[in-house]
Design a protein around this motif. Structure first.
Motif, PDB file in Angstrom:
ATOM      1  N   GLU A  70       0.833  -1.206   0.000  1.00 18.44           N
ATOM      2  CA  GLU A  70       0.000   0.000   0.000  1.00 18.44           C
ATOM      3  C   GLU A  70       0.870   1.259   0.000  1.00 18.44           C
ATOM      4  OE1 GLU A  70      -3.076   2.288   3.002  1.00 18.44           O
ATOM      5  OE2 GLU A  70      -2.985   0.099   3.088  1.00 18.44           O
ATOM      6  N   ASN A  71       1.929   1.255   0.795  1.00 21.54           N
ATOM      7  CA  ASN A  71       2.795   2.422   0.873  1.00 21.54           C
ATOM      8  C   ASN A  71       3.624   2.612  -0.388  1.00 21.54           C
ATOM      9  OD1 ASN A  71       2.961   4.036   3.612  1.00 21.54           O
ATOM     10  ND2 ASN A  71       2.236   1.963   4.016  1.00 21.54           N
ATOM     11  N   ILE A  72       4.019   1.536  -1.049  1.00 24.89           N
ATOM     12  CA  ILE A  72       4.731   1.663  -2.330  1.00 24.89           C
ATOM     13  C   ILE A  72       3.804   2.286  -3.374  1.00 24.89           C
ATOM     14  CG2 ILE A  72       5.680   0.348  -4.274  1.00 24.89           C
ATOM     15  CD1 ILE A  72       6.999  -1.489  -2.168  1.00 24.89           C
ATOM     16  N   LEU A  73       2.544   1.870  -3.417  1.00 21.34           N
ATOM     17  CA  LEU A  73       1.589   2.454  -4.356  1.00 21.34           C
ATOM     18  C   LEU A  73       1.413   3.948  -4.091  1.00 21.34           C
ATOM     19  CD1 LEU A  73      -1.091  -0.388  -4.492  1.00 21.34           C
ATOM     20  CD2 LEU A  73       0.552   0.243  -6.280  1.00 21.34           C
ATOM     21  N   LYS A  74       1.309   4.337  -2.823  1.00 24.04           N
ATOM     22  CA  LYS A  74       1.180   5.759  -2.469  1.00 24.04           C
ATOM     23  C   LYS A  74       2.444   6.526  -2.859  1.00 24.04           C
ATOM     24  CE  LYS A  74      -1.960   5.158   1.440  1.00 24.04           C
ATOM     25  NZ  LYS A  74      -2.099   5.237   2.912  1.00 24.04           N
TER      26      LYS A  74
END
Length: 101
Positions: A70-74
């Motif tokens: 999720e944080n990589i996508l953000k």
């Protein structure tokens, strides 16, 4: 520790806040836990010390995987795609030797 609003307060000591640099993670597991060893490889140095070891339950390992995804996508939405150097013949940054802890 939770306060009266049922919010968890997390304490971050100055020593831990400095962080540990790692450019290699070795991941192994047993039926009851995942072990992630964070290692620092240095050019020309034959030994690579484990700088930190994190032990997680399988459930928490999977939650961590989703949180990182999720944080990589953000991150990529804000800063653009993270480039991977696939031409690097060095050791991969993440390994799972044998898969057993």
């Amino acid at each position: 520790m939770k306060n009266e609003n049922n919010e968890m307060q997390i304490e971050l000591t100055p020593e831990i806040a400095e962080g540990i640099y790692s450019n290699l993670a070795i991941i192994s597991h047993s039926s009851s836990e995942f072990v992630v060893d964070f290692v620092r490889l240095m050019p020309g140095v034959p030994k690579a010390p484990v700088k930190s070891r994190i032990i997680l339950t399988p459930e928490h390992a999977k939650r961590l995987m989703f949180a990182i995804e999720e944080n990589i996508l953000k991150y990529e939405k804000q800063f653009g795609p993270i480039r991977m150097n696939d031409n690097n013949n060095n050791m991969p940054p993440f390994m799972a030797p044998g898969g057993e802890a």
